[in-house]
Design an enzyme around this catalytic site. Sequence first.
Site, PDB file in Angstrom:
ATOM      1  N   SER A  53       0.807  -1.230   0.000  1.00 27.03           N
ATOM      2  CA  SER A  53       0.000   0.000   0.000  1.00 27.03           C
ATOM      3  C   SER A  53       0.836   1.274   0.000  1.00 27.03           C
ATOM      4  CB  SER A  53      -0.937   0.014   1.218  1.00 27.03           C
ATOM      5  OG  SER A  53      -0.191   0.043   2.424  1.00 27.03           O
ATOM      6  N   ASP A  96      -2.836   8.762   7.574  1.00 25.97           N
ATOM      7  CA  ASP A  96      -3.791   7.835   8.200  1.00 25.97           C
ATOM      8  C   ASP A  96      -3.034   6.980   9.209  1.00 25.97           C
ATOM      9  OD1 ASP A  96      -2.508   5.782   6.818  1.00 25.97           O
ATOM     10  OD2 ASP A  96      -4.128   5.454   5.382  1.00 25.97           O
ATOM     11  N   HIS A 131       0.099   5.371   7.025  1.00 21.33           N
ATOM     12  CA  HIS A 131       0.807   5.930   5.872  1.00 21.33           C
ATOM     13  C   HIS A 131       1.194   7.385   6.086  1.00 21.33           C
ATOM     14  CE1 HIS A 131      -1.783   2.612   4.396  1.00 21.33           C
ATOM     15  NE2 HIS A 131      -0.685   2.301   3.727  1.00 21.33           N
TER      16      HIS A 131
END
Length: 367
Positions: free
Chosen positions: A37, A327, A330
């Site tokens: 991700s 978040d 990240h």
Amino acid sequence: MSTSRTIFITLILTVVTVFTSTKTAEGARTFFVFGDSLVDSGNNNYLPTTARADSPPYGIDYPTHRPTGRFSNGFNLPDLISQHIGSEPTLPYLSPQLTGQRLLIGANFASAGIGILNDTGFQFVGILRMFQQFALFQQYQGRLSAEVRAAQAQRVVNGALVMMTLGGNDFVNNYFLTPVSARSRQFTIPQYCRYLISEYRKILMRLYELGGRRVLVTGTGPLGCVPAQLATRSRNGECVAELQRAVQIFNPLLVQMIRDLNSQLGSDVFVAVNAFQMNMNFITNPQRFGFVTSKIACCGQGRFNGIGLCTVASNLCPNRDTYAFWDPYHPSERALGFIVRDIFSGTSDIMTPMNLSTIMAIDSNLY
């Protein structure tokens, strides 16, 4: 000025303009991205998985102000690298827009949730594990060969810059996912790190077999310091010691493995990126980088905004540039900018054996 002289000058300017534009188009380096991700630019949008970033407020600071599938408030790490090397952002390989001459820009094969191990991220279901990302890379090469002929396609692949980002999920979404996981019963932390490295070596060698010749390999960041871990495992906001110890065992083993691989191959194919130190720089001293906090996520809920997902129901900070984390897991786009700066100009302790500026200078004479 005579008509003939005017025509001559116009022709010269036209030739120069055409040459310059052609040179620019050809000179922009092809870029391939593999991993999780941290570098997924939207492949998971097209997959039956819960590991997605295709709803607001993701993308709030992207030029369109809409979610793109990037786990960021705006651009992600590959985007910022593309900007620095003078290339367009790589499209997700699964995007229907990746056709024709756009294949020469490169492609992003990354998929949020995956790890080095195939059992990592099993809870996310339909994600592209590494063997699947490589299968798509082979498919890409076939499509590229149909576009520009096989010999040129091979030159494009060999001359490309490649980024590989793996490892974090093997800890947070595997070994440490539950208090007693299957992998933690099987391995001690040092044993697990050695096992991950042995499997990672196979992945990097497969990438070499598929044509990768200049590969940035990011180490694992300070997982114990991300808001998600502070929220669930720390008492007073201190970094979680057990996770920090794990990645501090893993990362030096990764650097040594890369050195050994390069020695075996007789070339500096793989470049170790010390993501741990790059992140720790702004985590330990956020104010020096213009952040108000490195503990609280901009988007989230609960302690440190580290609980659950970033959704429209989450707390959302008004100014993303003052938060090191977007978040619970990240970094913000601005924090990623500092990481990219280090990738380009970092010294040998964070970019081994060389930084990206040096790579670009060396390779400009080769490709």
